[in-house]
Scaffold this motif. Structure first.
Motif, PDB file in Angstrom:
ATOM      1  N   TYR B  16       0.820  -1.209   0.000  1.00 51.54           N
ATOM      2  CA  TYR B  16       0.000   0.000   0.000  1.00 51.54           C
ATOM      3  C   TYR B  16       0.852   1.257   0.000  1.00 51.54           C
ATOM      4  CZ  TYR B  16      -4.321  -2.493   0.547  1.00 51.54           C
ATOM      5  OH  TYR B  16      -5.401  -3.295   0.315  1.00 51.54           O
ATOM      6  N   ILE B  18       3.879   1.685  -1.290  1.00 50.48           N
ATOM      7  CA  ILE B  18       4.474   1.918  -2.616  1.00 50.48           C
ATOM      8  C   ILE B  18       3.430   2.390  -3.626  1.00 50.48           C
ATOM      9  CG2 ILE B  18       5.688   0.835  -4.546  1.00 50.48           C
ATOM     10  CD1 ILE B  18       6.723  -1.246  -2.511  1.00 50.48           C
ATOM     11  N   THR B  19       2.338   1.652  -3.685  1.00 52.72           N
ATOM     12  CA  THR B  19       1.352   1.959  -4.718  1.00 52.72           C
ATOM     13  C   THR B  19       0.667   3.306  -4.467  1.00 52.72           C
ATOM     14  OG1 THR B  19      -0.208   0.616  -3.455  1.00 52.72           O
ATOM     15  CG2 THR B  19       0.842  -0.436  -5.315  1.00 52.72           C
ATOM     16  N   THR B  20       0.275   3.539  -3.232  1.00 53.12           N
ATOM     17  CA  THR B  20      -0.438   4.784  -2.947  1.00 53.12           C
ATOM     18  C   THR B  20       0.494   5.981  -3.160  1.00 53.12           C
ATOM     19  OG1 THR B  20      -1.630   3.545  -1.271  1.00 53.12           O
ATOM     20  CG2 THR B  20      -1.936   5.918  -1.266  1.00 53.12           C
ATOM     21  N   GLU B  22       2.967   6.257  -5.212  1.00 54.20           N
ATOM     22  CA  GLU B  22       3.183   6.559  -6.620  1.00 54.20           C
ATOM     23  C   GLU B  22       1.955   7.195  -7.254  1.00 54.20           C
ATOM     24  OE1 GLU B  22       5.324   3.612  -8.737  1.00 54.20           O
ATOM     25  OE2 GLU B  22       4.825   4.515 -10.675  1.00 54.20           O
ATOM     26  N   ILE B  23       0.788   6.669  -6.881  1.00 52.19           N
ATOM     27  CA  ILE B  23      -0.438   7.227  -7.461  1.00 52.19           C
ATOM     28  C   ILE B  23      -0.600   8.695  -7.046  1.00 52.19           C
ATOM     29  CG2 ILE B  23      -2.966   7.113  -7.324  1.00 52.19           C
ATOM     30  CD1 ILE B  23      -2.618   4.019  -7.250  1.00 52.19           C
ATOM     31  N   ASP B  26       1.919  11.009  -8.674  1.00 55.69           N
ATOM     32  CA  ASP B  26       1.480  11.267 -10.035  1.00 55.69           C
ATOM     33  C   ASP B  26       0.458  12.407 -10.085  1.00 55.69           C
ATOM     34  OD1 ASP B  26       1.896  10.216 -12.733  1.00 55.69           O
ATOM     35  OD2 ASP B  26      -0.268   9.844 -12.685  1.00 55.69           O
ATOM     36  N   ILE B 108      -9.367   3.723  -6.585  1.00 58.71           N
ATOM     37  CA  ILE B 108      -8.341   4.708  -6.921  1.00 58.71           C
ATOM     38  C   ILE B 108      -8.951   6.061  -7.303  1.00 58.71           C
ATOM     39  CG2 ILE B 108      -6.452   5.207  -8.535  1.00 58.71           C
ATOM     40  CD1 ILE B 108      -6.890   1.724  -8.235  1.00 58.71           C
ATOM     41  N   LEU B 111      -9.725   7.647  -4.177  1.00 58.55           N
ATOM     42  CA  LEU B 111      -8.496   8.031  -3.488  1.00 58.55           C
ATOM     43  C   LEU B 111      -8.058   9.409  -3.980  1.00 58.55           C
ATOM     44  CD1 LEU B 111      -5.950   7.358  -1.730  1.00 58.55           C
ATOM     45  CD2 LEU B 111      -4.961   6.347  -3.791  1.00 58.55           C
ATOM     46  N   ARG B 112      -7.991   9.555  -5.273  1.00 59.02           N
ATOM     47  CA  ARG B 112      -7.558  10.840  -5.852  1.00 59.02           C
ATOM     48  C   ARG B 112      -8.509  11.953  -5.433  1.00 59.02           C
ATOM     49  NH1 ARG B 112      -6.624   7.624 -11.187  1.00 59.02           N
ATOM     50  NH2 ARG B 112      -4.385   7.262 -11.098  1.00 59.02           N
TER      51      ARG B 112
END
Lengths: 403, 132
Positions: B16, B18-20, B22-23, B26, B108, B111-112
Motif C-alpha cells: 500500500y 508503494i502503490t499509494t 506513486e499514485i 502522479d 483509486i 483516493l484521488r
C-alpha cells in the motif's frame, strides 16, 4: 424429566393424561366390602361409585375410615350400601380439562374436601378414572420447578448465543477486512501497471506484476480458507480416501516450510521412519492439516528450530510439530481453535493470516477421526500433536459444529 | 502551483505504501511514507504534512488508537483513515477518534478525489460517499 419438559413446553397437561387410578365399585356394594379393599391396598386413596359406567359418587379413604371407626360406625354402616355414606356430589371434570384449571376447581372446594379425588369423565359423561389432587399438586410444583430450571437454562443459552454472535460479528469484521485488503492491493498495483504502460516504463511492469501475483495468491489462500470453513460448517466436507505414504508427505511439507523461513535463523528437523508408512485416508486433508501446523510454527518462530516428528503405534499415527517460537499463554490456549481468533486484537495483530488455520485443521481432524493436542510455554515454544487412525474408518460426525 | 502539498502515509503494508505513494505523486503531491506506527507523531511534527493517511490494522498499535495519541500532541494534525475496513466501521471510528475523515482502500478514483478534497483543493464538490 423428558416427559415433564414436553408438558411444560406445551403448557399445562390435560386431566385425562394424569389419571391416577381407575378404581370403582357399584353404589350398591356394601360398605364393609369397600372398607376391606382400603384395608388391603395401602396405596388406594379413593374409589368412585359407578353405575352403568356413569359416576354417581366418591369414597375417600380417610373419610370412610373416620366414619366407620367412630363409635358404632362399623355396626351402623357395615352392611349398608356404600352409596349411603359416599359423597354423592363429587367434583366431576371432563378429561380435556387442563391441569391448572382442574386444580383451581379442586382448591375452590370447602377445606375438608380439598384433597378429595376428582372424577374424570369423557364426552359422554362416562367414568374414565380418578385424578388425585395430591398428585396434581406434586405435578404442578414439579413443572413449576422445572420451569424455573428451564428459564435458567434459557438464560444461559441466550448468554451463550450472545457470545457466539459477538464472535461471529467479529469474524465477519475480520473476514471483510482480510478479504478486501489483498483485493484492494491488487487494484492499486493494477493501476500502477496501467500508469507504467501509459508512461512507457516497460521495465517497471515486471516488478509490479510480481506484486500483483503475490497479492492474488494471498487473496486466494484466504478465500480458500473461508470457503473450507463454511463447507465444514455446512457439513459438506467430504472424505476421499486413498492409500499414500505419510513419510513422503512429511518430507514434502518440511521442504515447503523451509521456503517460508526466509532470512530467519530457524532450522527444520524431520524425525520420521526411513521406509514408507502407508495410510489409507484423505491425503489432501492430512497435507492441509500438517502444512498449516508447520507454517504456523515457522511463522511464530524467530530463532531456533522446528522439529517435525512422526511415529506409528497400534494403527495410530502421531505427528508432532515442536517449535522454539513465541509460545502461547496458558489462559489463551482455550481460544486457540476459535475461528479468526488470532490471539491478538484483529486491528493490531502482529502476524499475517486470518486465524482460520487451526480451526480448519481441528475440524478436518475430527472429520478423519483424529485429534489434536497442544502443549506450550509462553516465550519458549509450542508443540502441536496430531493423532490419526492410519486407516480411515467411515463417517465421523463433527461434534464441534452441531450448534 | 506554488509549493507541492505534502502527504504522509502511515501503513505497515509495503504494497500500500508503494502503490499509494506513486499514485499520489502522479497527482503532483509530495508523498512521505512511514512503515510503522511508532515514530508517527515525530514524523508529523517534522514534516508538517497537509494530509496524513493513516492505516487502521497495524501491528502493535492500531490506527484508531494511534490517531488519538497523535491528536493529543498535535491537535490539528490533518488525519484521514485509509483502510480496508468496512465503511460503517470507518465512519464510526472517524467520529470516535475526532479525525478529519476516511478513505476506503481499493478505489483509486475515490483516493484521488478524496485526497484532493481533504487537502482543500475541491472543497466545493460534495464528498462522493458517507460525509465527514
Amino acid at each position: 424429566m423428558e416427559a415433564l419438559q414436553m408438558e411444560s413446553l406445551m403448557g399445562s397437561p390435560l386431566a385425562g393424561s394424569l389419571i391416577t387410578s381407575h378404581e370403582c365399585v357399584y353404589p350398591a356394594t356394601t360398605t364393609s366390602y369397600v372398607a376391606d379393599r382400603f384395608f388391603h391396598a395401602a396405596q388406594l386413596d379413593a374409589v368412585a361409585l359407578v353405575e352403568g359406567r356413569e359416576p354417581v359418587g366418591l369414597v375417600m379413604r380417610p373419610k370412610l375410615l373416620y366414619t366407620l371407626f367412630r363409635r358404632y360406625g362399623f355396626e351402623l354402616y357395615g352392611k349398608k350400601p356404600i352409596i349411603t355414606i359416599a359423597d354423592t356430589e363429587p367434583l366431576i371434570l371432563h378429561e380435556d380439562e387442563r391441569l391448572d384449571v382442574a386444580l383451581d376447581k379442586a382448591l375452590e372446594r370447602p377445606v375438608e374436601d380439598i384433597y378429595d379425588d376428582i372424577i374424570v369423565v369423557n364426552d359422554d359423561g362416562l367414568y374414565v378414572g380418578l385424578l388425585s389432587v395430591k398428585q396434581m399438586i406434586i405435578q404442578q410444583s414439579n413443572s413449576l420447578a422445572n420451569n424455573i430450571v428451564q428459564k435458567e437454562m434459557a438464560k444461559e443459552r441466550a448468554k451463550e448465543f450472545e457470545k457466539i454472535n459477538q464472535i461471529k460479528s467479529q469474524f465477519i469484521a475480520n473476514v471483510t477486512h482480510d478479504l478486501r485488503s489483498p483485493l484492494n492491493a491488487i487494484l492499486l498495483v493494477a493501476e500502477l501497471i496501467k500508469m507504467s504502460c501509459d508512461n512507457g516504463y516497460k521495465e517497471q511492469v515486471r516488478d509490479r506484476v510480481s506484486i500483483l501475483i503475490s497479492s492474488a495468491n494471498n487473496l486466494k489462500a484466504i478465500v480458500n480458507n473461508v470457503l473450507d470453513l463454511s463447507k465444514i460448517e455446512a457439513g459438506k466436507m467430504e472424505v476421499i480416501c486413498e492409500s499414500f505414504d505419510l513419510v513422503q508427505i512429511i518430507h514434502e511439507i518440511a521442504e515447503t516450510a523451509k521456503v517460508l523461513i526466509g532470512r530467519k535463523q530457524v532450522d527444520i528437523d524431520v524425525i520420521a521412519n526411513d521406509g514408507p508408512i502407508f495410510m489409507n485416508s484423505d491425503s489432501v486433508k492430512i497435507r492441509q492439516i500438517l502444512t498449516n501446523l508447520m507454517s504456523n510454527a515457522v511463522k511464530f518462530t524467530e530463532k531456533g528450530k522446528v522439529v517435525f516428528e512422526m511415529s506409528i503405534k497400534n494403527n495410530m499415527v502421531m505427528v508432532s510439530v515442536r517449535d522454539t517460537g513465541i509460545g502461547i499463554r496458558e489462559e489463551d490456549l482455550s481460544r486457540l481453535f476459535i475461528a479468526f481468533n488470532q490471539l491478538e486484537d484483529g486491528k493490531s495483530k502482529r502476524y499475517e493470516g486470518t486465524g482460520l488455520g487451526l480451526t480448519i485443521a481441528q475440524n478436518l481432524l475430527n472429520l478423519l477421526g483424529g485429534a489434536i493436542s497442544i502443549a506450550s510455554k509462553y516465550g519458549e515454544g509450542t508443540t502441536f500433536t496430531v493423532h490419526l487412525p492410519s486407516v480411515y474408518k467411515g463417517v465421523y460426525t463433527n461434534s464441534n459444529n452441531k450448534e | 502551483m506554488n509549493e507541492k502539498k505534502k502527504i504522509l502515509i502511515i501503513d505497515d503494508d509495503e504494497k500500500y505504501l508503494i502503490t499509494t505513494k506513486e499514485i499520489l505523486e502522479d497527482e503532483g503531491y509530495e508523498v512521505y511514507i512511514q512503515h510503522r506506527p511508532i515514530g508517527s507523531t515525530n514524523a508529523i511534527k517534522r514534516l508538517k504534512p497537509d494530509l496524513v493517511l493513516l492505516d487502521i490494522n497495524m501491528p502493535a498499535l492500531s490506527g484508531d488508537k494511534l490517531s488519538t495519541i497523535i491528536l493529543s500532541q498535535e491537535k490539528d494534525a490533518p488525519i484521514v483513515f485509509y483502510s480496508s475496513n468496512d465503511e460503517d466501521y470507518l465512519r464510526r471510528a472517524v467520529s470516535e477518534c475526532g479525525v478529519n475523515g476516511y478513505i476506503c482502500k481499493g478505489n483509486i478514483y475515490e483516493l484521488r478525489r478524496r485526497v484532493a478534497y481533504y487537502i482543500g483543493q475541491n472543497r466545493d464538490e460534495p464528498l462522493p460517499y458517507g460525509g465527514l
